[in-house]
Design an enzyme around this catalytic site. Structure first.
Site, PDB file in Angstrom:
ATOM      1  N   ARG A 123      26.414  61.539  -6.980  1.00 20.57           N
ATOM      2  CA  ARG A 123      27.226  60.857  -7.968  1.00 20.57           C
ATOM      3  C   ARG A 123      27.355  61.706  -9.232  1.00 20.57           C
ATOM      4  O   ARG A 123      26.484  62.480  -9.585  1.00 20.57           O
ATOM      5  CB  ARG A 123      26.578  59.498  -8.294  1.00 20.57           C
ATOM      6  CG  ARG A 123      27.379  58.629  -9.232  1.00 20.57           C
ATOM      7  CD  ARG A 123      26.831  57.206  -9.249  1.00 20.57           C
ATOM      8  NE  ARG A 123      27.485  56.439 -10.290  1.00 20.57           N
ATOM      9  CZ  ARG A 123      26.973  56.249 -11.503  1.00 20.57           C
ATOM     10  NH1 ARG A 123      25.801  56.754 -11.805  1.00 20.57           N
ATOM     11  NH2 ARG A 123      27.624  55.541 -12.402  1.00 20.57           N
ATOM     12  N   LYS A 188      13.774  58.721  -5.323  1.00 20.54           N
ATOM     13  CA  LYS A 188      15.050  58.787  -4.616  1.00 20.54           C
ATOM     14  C   LYS A 188      14.824  59.095  -3.131  1.00 20.54           C
ATOM     15  O   LYS A 188      14.279  60.133  -2.768  1.00 20.54           O
ATOM     16  CB  LYS A 188      15.908  59.873  -5.258  1.00 20.54           C
ATOM     17  CG  LYS A 188      17.338  60.008  -4.722  1.00 20.54           C
ATOM     18  CD  LYS A 188      18.240  58.932  -5.273  1.00 20.54           C
ATOM     19  CE  LYS A 188      19.702  59.275  -5.028  1.00 20.54           C
ATOM     20  NZ  LYS A 188      20.234  60.213  -6.028  1.00 20.54           N
ATOM     21  N   ARG A 325      18.935  53.572 -16.182  1.00 16.90           N
ATOM     22  CA  ARG A 325      17.527  53.985 -16.274  1.00 16.90           C
ATOM     23  C   ARG A 325      16.678  52.830 -16.755  1.00 16.90           C
ATOM     24  O   ARG A 325      17.129  52.010 -17.555  1.00 16.90           O
ATOM     25  CB  ARG A 325      17.368  55.150 -17.281  1.00 16.90           C
ATOM     26  CG  ARG A 325      18.132  56.411 -16.940  1.00 16.90           C
ATOM     27  CD  ARG A 325      17.453  57.181 -15.822  1.00 16.90           C
ATOM     28  NE  ARG A 325      18.120  58.425 -15.563  1.00 16.90           N
ATOM     29  CZ  ARG A 325      19.122  58.591 -14.711  1.00 16.90           C
ATOM     30  NH1 ARG A 325      19.585  57.552 -14.040  1.00 16.90           N
ATOM     31  NH2 ARG A 325      19.665  59.774 -14.514  1.00 16.90           N
TER      32      ARG A 325
END
Length: 332
Positions: A123, A188, A325
């Site tokens: 992204r 991730k 975040r």
């Protein structure tokens, strides 16, 4: 297939293979085998071991992608929906390739996978680290009569069904970070990339890309600019699920989602997405260009927007605009 690729396929099992037998099988000299093998491994970032008098082996076994295996593992509906299956040894980006193919008339249901991407993308244009034979890099092309604007929420639908696939294969604690990250333990694990091209009023071509870390070597992982994890670690280092089996499960889930999204939109996927929401109820920061918005995550709106409870009341933000975040998380 060139000689280097043939050699990697021969050694993919991680076992020792006699240089004499390899040379005889491929019609090469033993010196040529070693030279071609080193060149191929250097090109693909693999490590090959040579044991005097015993032969050659890769430092770690590989499960290379296999079209017949993937097609056989698809559901009957999935096999009917896949108009074309492409597997590339190396490619710039599976998404970029399918966007090019879409422009030249490739059919809806074109599925593309790669062993390695030289210019994989995440992204906001960030690079997606894509070492050879290590992870899953998969993209699907689907055509709709709807305008591109109607498809913006599909990345959430894709995230929800892929997270559900991972849960079904034993990944406990998989979570989603809006709009398109797969997480485990706040690290991730994978992500989605949605790209659309078409006329303002339709029709359009949607390409959805899925990247999942399966077994990432530390050397490759050092290039990632955020905490990451792979399925090998999540599943305890055991054999886990193979790349081909996972590719089939992900493709099946995407096909079901693409069909259902075309009829019902995002609504049927919101409850599933909410079940995996990593940030619901948490204080977060939204980074929008050079400014920041703080608030508490309420959830996802019907159109896929992120709902935040801020000092100014509820505000909504759409994918493509922001980076999310936790309040204590540092921007990489």
């Amino acid at each position: 297939m060139d000689r280097g690729s043939q050699l990697i396929r021969l050694l993919a099992d991680g076992e020792l293979h006699s240089g004499e037998l390899i040379a005889e099988q491929l019609g090469m000299t033993r010196a040529a085998v070693w030279k071609a093998l080193r060149k191929a491994c250097d090109r693909q970032g693999l490590t090959v071991e040579s044991l005097r008098g015993r032969g050659y082996r890769l430092a770690a076994p590989l499960e290379l992608l296999d079209a017949e295996h993937i097609l056989a593992a698809l559901s009957p509906r999935g096999r009917r929906a896949v108009a074309r299956l492409e597997i590339h040894e190396g490619i710039d980006s599976t998404n970029r390739h399918l966007m090019r193919e879409a422009a030249t008339g490739a059919p809806s249901g074109t599925l593309c996978l790669a062993e390695r991407q030289s210019a994989g993308r995440g992204r906001l244009g960030r690079p997606w680290i894509s070492p050879f034979g290590a992870n899953l890099y998969l993209s699907m092309l689907w055509r709709y009569g709807a305008p591109p604007a109607a498809l913006g929420g599909f990345s959430l639908a894709a995230g929800a069904v892929v997270a559900d696939v991972l849960r079904r294969v034993g990944v406990e604690g998989v979570a989603l970070k809006w709009p398109n990250d797969l997480l485990w333990g706040r690290r991730k694990l994978g992500g989605m990339l949605l790209e659309v091209a078409g006329e303002a009023q339709g029709p359009c071509a949607l390409v959805v890309g899925i990247g999942i870390n399966l077994r990432m070597a530390p050397d490759h992982g050092r290039a990632i600019d955020q905490p990451w994890v792979d399925l090998a670690e999540v599943l305890g280092g055991g054999p886990g699920i193979g790349r081909n089996a996972l590719a089939a499960l992900v493709a099946d889930a995407l096909i079901d989602a693409l069909v259902r999204f075309g009829h019902e939109g995002l609504a049927p996927f919101l409850v599933l997405w909410d079940a995996f929401d990593a940030f619901r109820g948490e204080p977060v920061r939204l980074l929008i260009a050079d400014r920041e918005v703080r608030g508490r995550v309420i959830g996802i709106a019907a159109d896929g927007a992120l709902r935040l409870d801020t000092a100014d009341g509820e505000r909504r933000f759409h994918a493509g605009e922001v980076s999310l975040r936790r309040e204590d998380e540092v921007e990489p």
